[in-house]
Enzyme design. Sequence first.
Site, PDB file in Angstrom:
ATOM      1  N   GLU A 291      17.217 -14.159 -10.609  1.00  0.00           N
ATOM      2  CA  GLU A 291      15.928 -13.602 -11.012  1.00  0.00           C
ATOM      3  C   GLU A 291      15.291 -14.414 -12.137  1.00  0.00           C
ATOM      4  OE1 GLU A 291      17.862  -9.487  -9.557  1.00  0.00           O
ATOM      5  OE2 GLU A 291      17.426  -9.680 -11.694  1.00  0.00           O
TER       6      GLU A 291
ATOM      7  N   GLY B  32       5.036  -3.975  15.381  1.00  0.00           N
ATOM      8  CA  GLY B  32       4.257  -3.128  14.488  1.00  0.00           C
ATOM      9  C   GLY B  32       3.630  -3.924  13.359  1.00  0.00           C
TER      10      GLY B  32
ATOM     11  N   TYR C  52       5.621 -11.846   0.031  1.00  0.00           N
ATOM     12  CA  TYR C  52       4.918 -10.586  -0.186  1.00  0.00           C
ATOM     13  C   TYR C  52       4.578 -10.421  -1.662  1.00  0.00           C
ATOM     14  CZ  TYR C  52       9.724  -9.292  -1.503  1.00  0.00           C
ATOM     15  OH  TYR C  52      10.974  -9.274  -2.069  1.00  0.00           O
TER      16      TYR C  52
ATOM     17  N   PRO D 253       3.598 -10.966   7.957  1.00  0.00           N
ATOM     18  CA  PRO D 253       4.040 -12.280   7.479  1.00  0.00           C
ATOM     19  C   PRO D 253       3.872 -13.375   8.514  1.00  0.00           C
ATOM     20  CG  PRO D 253       5.925 -10.878   7.930  1.00  0.00           C
ATOM     21  CD  PRO D 253       4.712 -10.005   8.007  1.00  0.00           C
TER      22      PRO D 253
ATOM     23  N   TYR E 218      20.716  -4.171 -16.250  1.00  0.00           N
ATOM     24  CA  TYR E 218      22.000  -4.122 -15.554  1.00  0.00           C
ATOM     25  C   TYR E 218      23.063  -3.320 -16.298  1.00  0.00           C
ATOM     26  CZ  TYR E 218      20.341  -7.204 -11.905  1.00  0.00           C
ATOM     27  OH  TYR E 218      19.645  -7.721 -10.832  1.00  0.00           O
TER      28      TYR E 218
END
Length: 398
Positions: A140, A276, A191, A281, A98
């Site tokens: 995070e 599409g 994902y 998911p 960062y």
Amino acid sequence: MLSEKSTATVRATLPAVGAAIGDITELFYEKLFEAHPELLRDLFNRGNQAAGLQKQALAGSIAAFATHLLAHPDTRPDVMLHRIAHKHASLGVTREQYPVVRTHLFAAIAEVLGEAVTPEVAEAWDEVYWLMANALAALEDRLYAGARVAAGDVWREWTVSGRAEETADCASFRLTPADGAPAPEFKPGQYVSVQVALADGARQIRQYSLTNAPGSPQLAITVKRVHGPAAQGPDGEVSNHLHAHVHPGDRLRVSVPYGDLVLQDSGAPLLLASAGIGCTPMLSMLDHLAHTGHTAPVTVVHADRSPADHALRTEHRALAGKLADCEALFWYEEAPEAGDRAGRVDLSDVPLAPGTRAYLCGPLPFMRATREQLLAKGVAAADIHYEVFGPDLWLATA
């Protein structure tokens, strides 16, 4: 959150910063990649950079964050922050990066805005930046801890244990941990990042939704090959590499699963809408619902060019058929078959149970149109969740 002094300054300068944010972010990336070319080679998506999509997403997130601080000074835009944090965690971003971003972002701001960036203005926007950066870094860190990995240490070697051609442009890959350890836990809808070594030495990364239910000893992904103008440049790099070069027995470098579009096990009625390759998911969610014996109503909606283009069409319908109360509605622009619907998704005659939670995934125009239809049918805005493949441009185009 934002100090009173900085609030006044940010409020006064937000119109000027907002008007120039596109130029600022473009110059920022130029400066960042000039100083750190390895970031473009091995971390950032070169296709999105070439198309300007990442610039739009960054500009939208900065503007949205600053606007939220002014309108709601005691809260944070947590939905946006969580979405960014999950993407960062899947890439292995750490808090040490960062300050690097801050250096080049503020150099770009100073160059674009010139003398308008007084010490007071710089101090106020520095406070905005660190409020956003520190919030992301904290999120995070919690995501890494939740996955029981060290910060940034998200990568493992996986063996391709199976491959299936779903359509002319979509292939599915089954992955098994190369070290024999158990597959990581994940939630339906999440994902993984996949990193591949390309011919020019770059190690490019893309995200692919998991299509199987949690609890499997394997992971499954379906990859759509990018065609058209993008395939002549960086956009199709990873998908084309996977299609052309990856087969059973090969190894892939794959991240811990992340993603904030996750199915909530609330027992509520559901609508799972995709277009599409956005169906991927939804397959994981349907598989999970079938395994857990979900009994509330489920409406499955999918839009595609044609049945032949609908990846995992057979599995999509079969999983819906395993649920106690589920209606599957497929729209195709070309060659619809018996029982299908022609054209674009139209929910006007589709009944939805009160309290329905909706999950959307697909191109942005499809999701915006579907969301508008759902709001018109009385679905609460808070109950409509979405996933964007690639940079999240919803805010940037709002």
